[in-house]
Scaffold this motif. Structure first.
Motif, PDB file in Angstrom:
ATOM      1  N   LYS A  56       0.832  -1.106  -0.001  1.00 39.65           N
ATOM      2  CA  LYS A  56       0.033  -0.011  -0.081  1.00 39.65           C
ATOM      3  C   LYS A  56       0.799   1.263   0.102  1.00 39.65           C
ATOM      4  N   LYS A  63      -6.992  -3.180   7.528  1.00 38.79           N
ATOM      5  CA  LYS A  63      -8.195  -2.399   6.858  1.00 38.79           C
ATOM      6  C   LYS A  63      -8.178  -2.882   5.450  1.00 38.79           C
ATOM      7  N   LEU A 105      -9.810  -6.083   5.404  1.00 29.93           N
ATOM      8  CA  LEU A 105     -11.440  -6.104   5.747  1.00 29.93           C
ATOM      9  C   LEU A 105     -12.002  -5.223   4.390  1.00 29.93           C
ATOM     10  N   LEU A 118     -11.663  -2.135   3.706  1.00 26.51           N
ATOM     11  CA  LEU A 118     -11.922  -0.817   3.828  1.00 26.51           C
ATOM     12  C   LEU A 118     -10.736   0.082   2.881  1.00 26.51           C
ATOM     13  N   THR A 119      -9.555  -0.514   2.608  1.00 32.18           N
ATOM     14  CA  THR A 119      -8.697   0.106   1.923  1.00 32.18           C
ATOM     15  C   THR A 119      -8.196  -0.776   0.787  1.00 32.18           C
ATOM     16  N   GLU A 120      -8.331  -0.079  -0.402  1.00 32.46           N
ATOM     17  CA  GLU A 120      -7.617  -1.058  -1.615  1.00 32.46           C
ATOM     18  C   GLU A 120      -6.080  -1.097  -1.565  1.00 32.46           C
ATOM     19  N   ASN A 151     -18.216  -9.036  -0.116  1.00 29.94           N
ATOM     20  CA  ASN A 151     -19.426  -9.226   0.569  1.00 29.94           C
ATOM     21  C   ASN A 151     -19.825 -10.346   1.094  1.00 29.94           C
ATOM     22  N   LEU A 178     -16.986 -11.077   3.847  1.00 23.68           N
ATOM     23  CA  LEU A 178     -17.130 -10.374   5.079  1.00 23.68           C
ATOM     24  C   LEU A 178     -18.288 -10.778   6.465  1.00 23.68           C
ATOM     25  N   LYS A 179     -18.925 -11.704   5.779  1.00 23.74           N
ATOM     26  CA  LYS A 179     -20.160 -12.281   6.452  1.00 23.74           C
ATOM     27  C   LYS A 179     -19.708 -13.100   7.731  1.00 23.74           C
ATOM     28  N   SER A 194     -14.799  -7.786  13.145  1.00 25.76           N
ATOM     29  CA  SER A 194     -13.568  -7.063  13.155  1.00 25.76           C
ATOM     30  C   SER A 194     -13.721  -5.726  14.261  1.00 25.76           C
ATOM     31  N   LEU A 195     -12.614  -5.304  14.614  1.00 22.87           N
ATOM     32  CA  LEU A 195     -12.630  -4.177  15.583  1.00 22.87           C
ATOM     33  C   LEU A 195     -11.423  -3.180  14.872  1.00 22.87           C
ATOM     34  N   ILE A 196     -11.528  -2.135  14.225  1.00 23.84           N
ATOM     35  CA  ILE A 196     -10.344  -1.467  13.984  1.00 23.84           C
ATOM     36  C   ILE A 196     -10.411  -0.303  14.707  1.00 23.84           C
ATOM     37  N   GLU A 197      -8.960   0.010  15.298  1.00 28.57           N
ATOM     38  CA  GLU A 197      -8.491   1.154  16.069  1.00 28.57           C
ATOM     39  C   GLU A 197      -9.800   1.204  17.281  1.00 28.57           C
ATOM     40  N   TYR A 198     -10.109   2.354  17.749  1.00 28.55           N
ATOM     41  CA  TYR A 198     -10.921   2.428  19.030  1.00 28.55           C
ATOM     42  C   TYR A 198     -12.359   2.213  18.500  1.00 28.55           C
TER      43      TYR A 198
END
Lengths: 248, 302
Positions: free
Chosen positions: B11, B47, B50, B52-54, B71, B74-75, B79-83
């Motif tokens: 990235k 990310k 998940l 969220l970022t390519e 899609n 992801l089912k 996930s829990l990203i950052e706070y």
């Protein structure tokens, strides 16, 4: 989609913003009521119900609507940034387009509630003030004016959504709304009123267009079409932005 | 089977490489600890996993399938990203309800079960804006389980938790891995915690994967050493060499670090005392993950 709308509505539970907007929507009929009561007293005659309702809708279309509805629209989209929710929501397999549409539907529902609140309080204040000609025909006529303004406000909220998504936070969309408002004040006094999309709620939702038509360049339907076009363009821009940009 | 597999994952933001040619493989049921300094690329990697970022280049496979069909995949992921983010005007229950509805969870008792697991049952009707950081963190972790995921991706999930909370969450995650065969990828700055729960640890430095450690092997083959503090270092060194044939040592200020005959610490102690030296400190120490991590991130160029 129904689930998304349901969840969006649940998010509004105990929301101070919605409560504030409801109070804001009562402001227009309340302030106008004072104006009509005072003017009626000075001339010794009672105000006309329909005139009061249309003037109130003019007040909403010109001042309250853009700012209040714009504020609520911003809140619906901005709070996901504030609450740090987009990155959680986007890990759920739901489409960004569906999310955008569901939020717009919630904005539509909320704006309808605010419009109906203003309308109902208009009737209540009219009854309290003893205004003349409160009959079924005028009640329905005034409702039609309010609903026309409401309907044309919906596409006009979508550029605010785009500004919120791009700039995040309340500052940019509020600044945008204020600029739109200032231009509206200027345009409303000119012959170019038909070319400004944000004057559509005024021309559609009040009977003042007859005051302009003799001097107005273009047809009064121009701004209605331009309002719809600007709404569609903004919607497409929102979709492209959401799907291309990493917004988390 | 690899639950997570990346190949040459990269990235770039403008000219800055945030994640550099990352090749990860996380096996089913494994707890994979992701270590790295701030800005090492951990969150960006998660990310990307998940969607969220390519990624700029490279590929990601989850459950053996390309992330492009995200899609469907992801089912199966929590996930829990950052706070963790929540709607502050809603209660804990309502916040979970939103996610349950969005995932299409039909089991009515699911939310109550999760609140019970997270120890938040008595706060189910409390507004989340009144929650402490630790409570929000717990709620965030149990929210990741709402869709019965097979893979959990947790970015710094124990931030803000008190020591008891950290212990509970650690035990909880380990039990999920062992009992439900849940695969967990977890990043944290609390190295000792990662060391206690992870099966494998990946050390990320400046976007590149510097090392992958199998925790069991690391613990078994770890470098142990004896630290000694005496009143006369020069004399002690002479005794170590001449009487005990110890040559693998270092002198650091007034201390001697011995890297051999670790099990003979009592003999070393007795010999030094018999020769009239005053031993004020002697203990066997181990190279912990923290020191290893520091050595890697400070000393080694990846």
């Amino acid at each position: 989609m129904i689930v998304l709308i349901k969840t969006e509505l649940l998010k509004l539970k105990r929301s101070y913003m919605f409560l504030m907007c409801i109070i804001g929507s009562i402001c227009a009929p309340f302030l106008n009521w004072f104006v009509f009561i005072n003017s009626g007293n000075s001339e010794g005659i009672k105000a006309q119900f329909l005139e009061y309702m249309i003037q109130t809708n003019l007040f909403i279309s010109m001042i309250i609507g853009i700012l209040l509805y714009g504020l609520f629209t911003t809140y619906i989209f901005e709070r996901e940034f504030t609450d740090n929710m987009y990155k959680h929501v986007f890990t759920i397999p739901i489409s960004k387009s569906d999310l955008l549409i569901s939020k717009i539907i919630v904005v539509m529902i909320a704006l309808l509630i605010l419009t109906i609140t203003s309308y109902c309080f208009g009737i209540i204040f009219s009854l309290l003030g003893g205004f003349l000609n409160i009959n079924m025909a005028n009640i329905i006529n005034s409702l039609i004016f309010y609903l026309k303004s409401y309907l044309i406000f919906i596409p006009l909220m979508i550029p605010i959504i785009l500004v919120t998504l791009i700039f995040r936070g309340f500052v940019a969309p509020i600044a945008f709304s204020i600029i739109v408002e200032i231009i509206l004040f200027i345009v409303c006094q000119s012959k170019y009123i038909a070319f400004y999309p944000w004057s559509a709620p005024i021309l559609l939702g009040t009977n003042i267009k007859k005051n302009f038509e003799f001097a107005m360049i273009g047809n009064s339907s121009y701004n209605m079409i331009s309002a719809v076009v600007i709404g569609i363009i903004s919607f497409i821009a929102c979709l492209i932005y959401l799907n291309k940009k990493e917004i988390v | 089977m690899d639950i997570i597999s990346t190949n040459g994952l990269t990235k770039k933001y403008k000219n800055q490489i945030v994640v550099d040619n990352l090749n990860l493989n996380v096996k089913k049921g494994e707890i994979y600890g992701f270590l790295g300094n701030n800005g090492a690329g951990k969150t960006t990697t998660m990310k990307m996993l998940l969607g969220l970022t390519e990624p700029t280049s490279g590929s990601i496979n989850l459950f053996g399938e390309d992330i492009k069909r995200k899609n469907k995949l992801l089912k199966r992921v929590g996930s829990l990203i950052e706070y963790p983010g929540f709607y502050g005007n809603l209660t804990a229950y309502e916040n979970l309800k939103i996610f349950a509805d969005l995932y299409g969870v039909s089991k009515p008792k699911k939310i109550d079960e999760l609140l019970e697991i997270g120890g938040l049952s008595q706060y189910k009707n409390k507004l989340v804006r009144k929650f402490s950081m630790g409570m929000k963190q717990r709620l965030g972790i149990i929210r990741t389980l709402i869709n019965d995921p097979e893979l959990l991706i947790l970015d710094e999930p124990i931030n803000g938790l008190d020591p008891n909370g950290i212990k509970e969450i650690r035990e909880f995650l380990v039990s999920l891995s062992t009992e439900k065969k849940l695969t967990i990828m977890i990043s944290s700055h609390i190295l000792s915690e990662i060391e206690q729960m992870a099966d494998k640890i990946g050390i990320l430095h400046k976007g590149a994967l510097c090392d992958e450690i199998n925790v069991k092997e690391f613990k078994n083959n770890v470098n142990k050493f004896i630290e000694i503090k005496v009143n006369n270092v020069f004399e002690a060194v002479r005794i170590l060499e001449e009487k005990l044939n110890i040559y693998s040592y270092e002198v650091r200020k007034d201390e001697i670090i011995i890297f051999e005959r670790i099990n003979d610490s009592h003999i070393i102690n007795k010999t030094l005392i018999d020769k009239g030296l005053k031993v004020t400190k002697l203990y066997v120490n181990t190279l912990c993950l923290e020191s290893y991590f520091t050595d890697i991130t400070k000393g080694r160029v990846c």
